[in-house]
Design a protein around this motif. Structure first.
Motif, mmCIF file in Angstrom:
data_model
loop_
_atom_site.group_PDB
_atom_site.id
_atom_site.type_symbol
_atom_site.label_atom_id
_atom_site.label_comp_id
_atom_site.label_asym_id
_atom_site.label_seq_id
_atom_site.Cartn_x
_atom_site.Cartn_y
_atom_site.Cartn_z
ATOM 1 N N ASP A 1 6.525 3.766 4.114
ATOM 2 C CA ASP A 1 6.248 4.251 2.768
ATOM 3 C C ASP A 1 7.536 4.758 2.122
ATOM 4 N N SER B 1 0.533 9.664 3.406
ATOM 5 C CA SER B 1 -0.170 10.141 4.595
ATOM 6 C C SER B 1 -0.142 9.101 5.723
ATOM 7 N N GLN B 2 0.245 7.862 5.383
ATOM 8 C CA GLN B 2 0.413 6.802 6.379
ATOM 9 C C GLN B 2 1.869 6.314 6.292
ATOM 10 N N MET C 1 0.833 -1.199 0.000
ATOM 11 C CA MET C 1 0.000 0.000 0.000
ATOM 12 C C MET C 1 0.870 1.252 0.000
ATOM 13 N N ASP D 1 1.039 5.162 0.364
ATOM 14 C CA ASP D 1 0.241 6.274 0.877
ATOM 15 C C ASP D 1 1.121 7.108 1.807
#
Length: 266
Positions: free
Chosen positions: A98, A23-24, A19, A21
């Motif tokens: 990330d 923001s995470q 994943m 992202d």
């Protein structure tokens, strides 16, 4: 939330590793693995800190093998192929970072690190309490994890596995059967090559003779046994050393400290 994995010999990697992202910054995943279970070979875009809260892991990369006790973890940069196997019943706790966040910038391949007490607590909070954390709090704790990961001490605890398919078959067999005592002639037959060819491959691709390589592999396994509380005497006999002093001398030559000093430290 921790996911329990039932009887299985080959497991899929966690979805959160794929994943993307920003923001995470940090996602987490925990699971139980039974002894001798494996996760299929894979790579993922998020960097991974792989830690066994309980138990012992074996991780194979493209050119090396790591034996990972609970005192240590592996930093696996993004898009690096690897396979994880459990030597014992194991509780795995992972965090995935990330790729928009730069972590351990000078390390482009897998590296073993010594876990700090702070990092252990952070990972447990992110994995075991994940469902109780708000998005804001999860992000804040994740940023602390990234900061702490930067300062974890790297250790040179791995063994080369080479790139030749015959050498890799032999190494894979030894790693999956660490207690085996087959001769090099028998192992060479399993690998599909002559003894002379295997000896040449070990020297050319690992920088060690087969005897030196197997000695280092035995000592890597000794790290696990020592951190589980076994005495130097018991480990020396289990690994086939002629005497305890031979084992202590070999251990000190390889790791720069005695087995007891290592056990006390970890």
């Amino acid at each position: 939330m921790t996911k329990h994995i039932p009887n299985a010999s080959m497991l899929a990697p966690s979805d959160v590793a794929f994943m993307l992202d920003p923001s995470q910054p940090v996602l987490s995943h925990g699971r139980s693995m039974q002894a001798e279970a494996s996760i299929e070979p894979h790579a993922h875009p998020r960097g991974q800190l792989l830690w066994a809260q309980q138990g012992v892991l074996r991780v194979s990369g493209e050119k090396a093998v790591w034996v990972v006790p609970s005192t240590h973890a592996l930093w696996i940069p993004s898009n690096i192929s690897h396979q994880v196997s459990s030597e014992t019943n194991t509780q795995i706790r992972n965090i995935y970072i990330d790729p928009s966040y730069i972590v351990r910038e000078n390390e482009k391949s897998i590296v073993m690190v010594t876990m700090s007490a702070l990092m252990k607590e952070i990972i447990l909070r992110l994995t075991d309490d994940n469902h109780r954390l708000s998005d804001v709090r999860r992000k804040r704790i994740g940023l602390v994890a990234i900061d702490e990961l930067e300062v974890l001490e790297a250790t040179n605890l791995y063994i080369h596995s080479g790139q030749d398919p015959r050498l890799q078959r032999l190494v894979s067999y030894i790693v999956q059967n660490p207690q085996q005592t087959l001769s090099l002639a028998s192992l060479s037959t399993l690998a599909g090559a002559s003894v002379r060819t295997i000896e040449r491959l070990f020297k050319a691709e690992t920088g060690m003779t087969f005897r030196q390589w197997r000695s280092r592999f035995k000592l890597m396994n000794a790290l696990v046994q020592l951190t589980q509380g076994q005495s130097s005497t018991a480990v020396a006999h289990e690994l086939g050393y002629k005497s305890v002093s031979d084992f202590i001398n070999a251990f000190k030559t390889q790791f720069g400290c005695t087995p007891q000093e290592y056990a006390n430290r970890h």
